[in-house]
Design a protein around this motif. Structure first.
Motif, PDB file in Angstrom:
ATOM      1  N   ALA A  20       0.986  -1.182  -0.322  1.00  0.00           N
ATOM      2  CA  ALA A  20       0.274   0.064  -0.211  1.00  0.00           C
ATOM      3  C   ALA A  20       0.620   1.652  -0.606  1.00  0.00           C
ATOM      4  O   ALA A  20       1.619   1.925   0.646  1.00  0.00           O
ATOM      5  N   PRO A  21       1.143   2.142  -1.288  1.00  0.00           N
ATOM      6  CA  PRO A  21       1.999   2.977  -0.910  1.00  0.00           C
ATOM      7  C   PRO A  21       1.747   3.867  -0.446  1.00  0.00           C
ATOM      8  O   PRO A  21       0.334   4.277  -0.416  1.00  0.00           O
ATOM      9  N   ALA A  22       2.164   5.208  -0.024  1.00  0.00           N
ATOM     10  CA  ALA A  22       1.768   6.317   0.567  1.00  0.00           C
ATOM     11  C   ALA A  22       2.942   7.524   0.193  1.00  0.00           C
ATOM     12  O   ALA A  22       4.260   7.210   0.628  1.00  0.00           O
ATOM     13  N   MET A  23       2.590   8.450  -0.771  1.00  0.00           N
ATOM     14  CA  MET A  23       3.708   9.076  -0.672  1.00  0.00           C
ATOM     15  C   MET A  23       3.161  10.303  -1.457  1.00  0.00           C
ATOM     16  O   MET A  23       2.378  10.891  -1.852  1.00  0.00           O
ATOM     17  N   ASN A  24       4.176  11.558  -1.790  1.00  0.00           N
ATOM     18  CA  ASN A  24       3.719  12.356  -2.206  1.00  0.00           C
ATOM     19  C   ASN A  24       3.609  12.575  -3.810  1.00  0.00           C
ATOM     20  O   ASN A  24       4.295  12.000  -4.317  1.00  0.00           O
ATOM     21  N   VAL A  25       2.127  13.627  -4.420  1.00  0.00           N
ATOM     22  CA  VAL A  25       2.260  12.929  -6.044  1.00  0.00           C
ATOM     23  C   VAL A  25       3.527  13.230  -6.508  1.00  0.00           C
ATOM     24  O   VAL A  25       3.335  12.019  -8.000  1.00  0.00           O
ATOM     25  N   ASN A  26       4.167  13.768  -6.629  1.00  0.00           N
ATOM     26  CA  ASN A  26       5.195  14.402  -7.142  1.00  0.00           C
ATOM     27  C   ASN A  26       6.266  12.986  -6.945  1.00  0.00           C
ATOM     28  O   ASN A  26       6.422  12.308  -8.324  1.00  0.00           O
ATOM     29  N   MET A  27       6.350  12.638  -6.385  1.00  0.00           N
ATOM     30  CA  MET A  27       7.161  11.302  -5.837  1.00  0.00           C
ATOM     31  C   MET A  27       6.787   9.825  -6.668  1.00  0.00           C
ATOM     32  O   MET A  27       7.132   9.164  -7.420  1.00  0.00           O
ATOM     33  N   TYR A  28       5.071  10.089  -6.470  1.00  0.00           N
ATOM     34  CA  TYR A  28       4.166   8.615  -6.522  1.00  0.00           C
ATOM     35  C   TYR A  28       4.448   8.422  -8.501  1.00  0.00           C
ATOM     36  O   TYR A  28       4.588   7.344  -9.516  1.00  0.00           O
ATOM     37  N   ASN A  29       4.370   9.722  -8.813  1.00  0.00           N
ATOM     38  CA  ASN A  29       4.343   9.772 -10.529  1.00  0.00           C
ATOM     39  C   ASN A  29       6.119   9.801 -10.927  1.00  0.00           C
ATOM     40  O   ASN A  29       5.926   9.939 -12.403  1.00  0.00           O
ATOM     41  N   HIS A  30       6.960   9.603 -10.527  1.00  0.00           N
ATOM     42  CA  HIS A  30       8.624   9.342 -11.020  1.00  0.00           C
ATOM     43  C   HIS A  30       8.623   8.729 -11.504  1.00  0.00           C
ATOM     44  O   HIS A  30       8.422   8.079 -11.163  1.00  0.00           O
ATOM     45  N   PRO A  31       8.928   8.527 -12.857  1.00  0.00           N
ATOM     46  CA  PRO A  31       9.698   7.478 -13.361  1.00  0.00           C
ATOM     47  C   PRO A  31       9.944   6.183 -12.750  1.00  0.00           C
ATOM     48  O   PRO A  31       9.747   5.154 -12.908  1.00  0.00           O
ATOM     49  N   ALA A  32      11.073   6.378 -11.971  1.00  0.00           N
ATOM     50  CA  ALA A  32      11.615   5.001 -11.764  1.00  0.00           C
ATOM     51  C   ALA A  32      10.653   4.997 -10.641  1.00  0.00           C
ATOM     52  O   ALA A  32      10.779   3.369 -10.010  1.00  0.00           O
ATOM     53  N   VAL A  33       9.866   5.226  -9.876  1.00  0.00           N
ATOM     54  CA  VAL A  33       8.912   5.199  -8.637  1.00  0.00           C
ATOM     55  C   VAL A  33       7.858   4.123  -9.564  1.00  0.00           C
ATOM     56  O   VAL A  33       7.833   3.040  -9.182  1.00  0.00           O
ATOM     57  N   LYS A  34       7.305   4.585 -10.912  1.00  0.00           N
ATOM     58  CA  LYS A  34       6.626   3.381 -11.588  1.00  0.00           C
ATOM     59  C   LYS A  34       7.053   1.823 -12.132  1.00  0.00           C
ATOM     60  O   LYS A  34       6.771   1.056 -12.251  1.00  0.00           O
ATOM     61  N   GLU A  35       8.281   2.358 -12.587  1.00  0.00           N
ATOM     62  CA  GLU A  35       9.368   1.363 -12.625  1.00  0.00           C
ATOM     63  C   GLU A  35       9.240  -0.078 -11.757  1.00  0.00           C
ATOM     64  O   GLU A  35       9.361  -1.024 -11.727  1.00  0.00           O
TER      65      GLU A  35
END
Length: 401
Positions: free
Chosen positions: A119-134
């Motif tokens: 269950a992820p939880a973080m800032n919206v820009n962090m969540y959308n960061h390409p590295a996090v998505k990958e």
């Protein structure tokens, strides 16, 4: 239900306070709960809180061995029937995706063989960061499940996606998992299911052919899942390098015409047909019997349409549930909707093959499901095995309706 063991892993985000409610509700629901807190999580909430709420052990240090007869992080990994990571920070997700074990949480998770729900939880820009998505895509390919974060006002002041899912939703995800595990979910028991998979090849001469990048992984995942759900499964497969799913009757073909003939021979007796194969739409108008030799001249090859398998099935449909796939690179919903109507389908599963993690050969998939009655459903990016289960559950509900 037998008493199950849940390992709750809490990493260092402000949403850690919600984990106390999760732990309490899991314990009250009859689960045995143990907790791992990262060093950062302890800045937000104390081990004593979880110990009080769960009446169980709380682990914070890899080198603190509570029982000298075992190695704590291995013993804990073996103990768990299910792992919940809530909240999961970008840091923890990144470590898990790349096999890093540098604290109690990550070393334990590397040894866990039980299912893991994140269950992820973080800032919206962090969540959308390409590295996090990958990293999330990679974990999805490993079989990890995700509970999508909510949208709204975040602790940092931003408004967007990144809020930890509510405790009720996270607890329900655990309950749903154990319900799935405890029952065989024979949703397709005694149903006859035909699935096509892989590419087709259209020969130019004995050494050359036209084809596409389909690996067959999605179709084979569907065949495995349908078999687990009790179906009598026939898989018509184009050329792939995949292992035969256990208990599945596989018929191998090469060209689109061969696949058409194989499917039509079986069609009348089937209850469900899922055309997942990426067949060639065109073939060379002339097939040469000998290898064409290279010359100094340009070589033009005239192409003609192949037989449209799905359209033919739609015209002949009687009692069957007919499901098609639409692999697109743009205008996903528009093109999928057109295919649904044009080919008389009951359901179409559309995916954007230009998206990372959703293309040919990937281990994951993200699907948009469109029903003939107008119902729509999005299946998030998950492993292809999980996507197959979710799609077949939708087909089972469709049969019920």
């Amino acid at each position: 239900m037998d008493k199950k063991n849940i390992l709750l892993c809490v990493s260092g985000g402000i949403a850690a306070y919600k984990s106390a409610t999760i732990a309490s509700r899991l314990y009250q629901s009859g689960y045995t709960v143990k907790v791992i807190l990262t060093e950062s999580a302890q800045q937000f909430i104390t081990p004593l809180t979880f110990q009080t709420l769960t009446r169980g052990d709380v682990y914070t240090d890899t080198f603190e061995e509570k029982n000298p007869e075992v190695v704590s992080h291995i013993d804990l990994a073996d103990w768990a029937d299910l792992v919940l990571i809530a909240p999961a920070t970008a840091n923890v997700i990144g470590k898990l995706a790349n096999g890093i074990g540098d604290d109690m949480l990550t070393t334990t998770l590397l040894a866990v063989t039980a299912p893991v729900i994140i269950a992820p939880a973080m800032n919206v820009n962090m969540y959308n960061h390409p590295a996090v998505k990958e990293n999330m895509q990679k974990l999805g390919s490993f079989g990890y499940r995700f509970i999508e974060p909510g949208e709204g006002l975040l602790a940092c002041g931003y408004v967007g996606k990144g809020r930890l899912a509510e405790p009720e939703e996270i607890v329900k995800s655990a309950e749903d998992y154990f319900k799935e595990e405890s029952s065989p979910r024979q949703l397709l028991k005694d149903k006859k299911v035909l699935i096509t998979a892989g590419p087709t090849r259209e020969m130019v001469d004995p050494v050359r052919y036209f084809t596409n990048f389909s690996s067959g992984k999605m179709g084979y995942a569907l065949a495995r899942a349908a078999k687990r759900m009790g179906a009598d499964v026939t898989l018509v497969s184009g050329p792939t390098n995949l292992s035969v799913p256990e208990g599945v009757d596989v018929k191998y073909v090469v060209s689109t015409q061969e696949m058409f003939d194989a499917v039509m021979r079986e069609y009348g007796s089937q209850d469900i047909v899922i055309k997942c194969a990426a067949v060639a739409d065109y073939k060379p108008a002339v097939r040469y019997n000998s290898k064409m030799k290279k010359t100094n001249e340009a070589w033009q090859i005239e192409m003609e349409k192949t037989v449209d398998i799905l359209e033919s099935l739609g015209r002949k449909k009687e009692h069957q549930i007919l499901v098609g796939f639409a692999a697109e690179t743009d205008n996903l919903e528009e093109y999928a909707e057109g295919k649904l109507r044009r080919k008389n389908l009951d359901l179409v599963a559309a995916n954007d093959v230009s998206k990372e993690g959703s293309g040919f050969g990937s281990e994951t998939n993200e699907l948009l499901l469109l029903h003939a009655d107008g119902k729509k459903k999005v299946l998030p990016l998950v492993s292809k095995d999980r996507a197959a289960e979710l799609l077949l559950e939708e087909v089972s509900e469709l049969m019920g309706r």
